[in-house]
Design an enzyme around this catalytic site. Structure first.
Site, mmCIF file in Angstrom:
data_model
loop_
_atom_site.group_PDB
_atom_site.id
_atom_site.type_symbol
_atom_site.label_atom_id
_atom_site.label_comp_id
_atom_site.label_asym_id
_atom_site.label_seq_id
_atom_site.Cartn_x
_atom_site.Cartn_y
_atom_site.Cartn_z
ATOM 1 N N ASP A 71 50.436 59.847 46.004
ATOM 2 C CA ASP A 71 50.634 60.406 44.844
ATOM 3 C C ASP A 71 51.922 61.581 45.038
ATOM 4 O OD1 ASP A 71 49.681 62.327 46.718
ATOM 5 O OD2 ASP A 71 48.040 63.163 45.438
ATOM 6 N N GLU A 76 49.080 64.400 58.686
ATOM 7 C CA GLU A 76 50.352 64.856 58.115
ATOM 8 C C GLU A 76 50.893 66.080 58.580
ATOM 9 O OE1 GLU A 76 50.954 64.459 53.838
ATOM 10 O OE2 GLU A 76 52.732 65.407 53.727
HETATM 11 O O1 KIV Z 1 51.486 60.559 48.768
HETATM 12 C C1 KIV Z 1 51.978 60.059 49.943
HETATM 13 O O2 KIV Z 1 52.996 59.297 49.946
HETATM 14 C C2 KIV Z 1 50.995 60.260 51.186
HETATM 15 C C3 KIV Z 1 51.905 59.761 52.450
HETATM 16 C C4 KIV Z 1 53.168 60.792 52.387
HETATM 17 C C5 KIV Z 1 50.937 59.977 53.313
HETATM 18 O O3 KIV Z 1 50.242 60.635 51.259
#
Ligand code: KIV
Length: 282
Positions: free
Chosen positions: A45, A186
């Site tokens: 997202d 993260e």
């Molecule tokens: O939304 C995304 O791309 C993510 C990654 C950065 C782990 O959650």
């Protein structure tokens, strides 16, 4: 359950082989990332920031997730590695109840996803994860800096204090107990990611979490330099396509204005005789 995906992670962890995941949102970037050898793709997202012009992930809808998951899945099928698994995010509010999580995960799986990702490890998320796993939907967790609840965080780096690091480790274990096969970490300190990776039987996928995670993920737009903005410190830019594409666009604009484009080779001519007949009134 897509056992090939869960086996891929389990096997890599057992062999200490690192997996590379790329977060992206369209067919061409999916095709080229699979051709480049990416192990797994994520339809994140993060598309809210990266391609939809929002300043966060909260405005991203299920309709957008389904639309882009379909595009990525088609891109994978057209690649030299059509078996590459695709994980899709359930967006903000999409797993607030177990019923909603089931409905949304089912739609993403029908669109071709091999697994879904849920942020945080509160009771609601854990309940949703348990039911989805029971249904046969592989689940990835997401801890540390979770963009769907960005408003709750003071800083970006999560798990810096002893208490916060302990909470994060416990949350990761709760996700493992709920049946998740992997968890994204993260922007957490390297030490926290290292210990979490060592104490979990399931895989960790790091982004800004140091080198010890079982897998690493970056957003494709960040790693290819497809943005004018300065990337986060955890991003390594392997190219600067923004400048290349800006130069190409400027070249087009300039040549349209000067008349240099289109040149004869970009068009078609009538057969000479047909042209003469036509000019003479048919
Ligand atoms: O939304 C995304 O791309 C993510 C990654 C950065 C782990 O959650």
């Amino acid at each position: 359950m897509n056992t090939s995906l869960t086996r891929l992670f389990a096997h890599a962890k057992q062999k200490s082989e690192k997996l590379a995941m790329i977060s992206l949102y369209d067919a061409p970037s999916a095709t080229l990332s699979c051709d480049a050898g990416a192990d797994i793709l994520l339809v994140g997202d993060s598309m809210g920031n990266a391609i939809l012009g929002h300043d966060g992930t909260v405005p991203v809808t299920m309709d957008a997730m389904l639309h882009h998951t379909g595009a990525v899945v088609r891109g994978v099928k057209n690649s030299s590695h059509p078996e590459t698994p695709v994980v899709s995010d359930i967006p903000f509010g999409g797993f607030a109840t177990v019923e909603r999580a089931v409905e949304n995960a089912s739609m993403l799986m029908r669109a071709g996803a091999s697994a879904i990702k849920l942020e945080r490890a509160g009771e609601g998320t854990l309940a949703a994860a348990r039911v989805l796993v029971e249904m046969g939907v592989p689940v990835v967790g997401h801890l540390g800096y979770t963009p769907q609840s960005a408003g709750r965080f003071e800083g970006v780096v999560q798990g810096k204090s002893t208490e916060a690091a302990t909470r994060l480790l416990e949350d990761a274990k709760r996700l493992e107990d709920a049946g998740a096969f992997a968890v994204v970490l993260e922007v957490v300190p390297t030490e926290v990611a290292k210990r979490t990776t060592a104490e979990l039987a399931i895989s960790t996928i790091g982004i800004g979490a140091g080198p010890h995670c079982d897998a690493q993920v970056l957003v494709w737009h960040d790693l290819v330099g497809f943005s004018e903005e300065k990337p986060f410190r955890f991003v390594k830019q392997y190219a600067d396509v923004y400048e290349t594409m800006k130069d190409a666009s400027a070249g087009f604009v300039e040549e349209v204005r000067s008349g240099a484009f289109p040149a004869p080779e970009h068009g078609w001519r009538m057969d000479e005789e047909e042209y003469r007949r036509w000019e003479n009134g048919g």
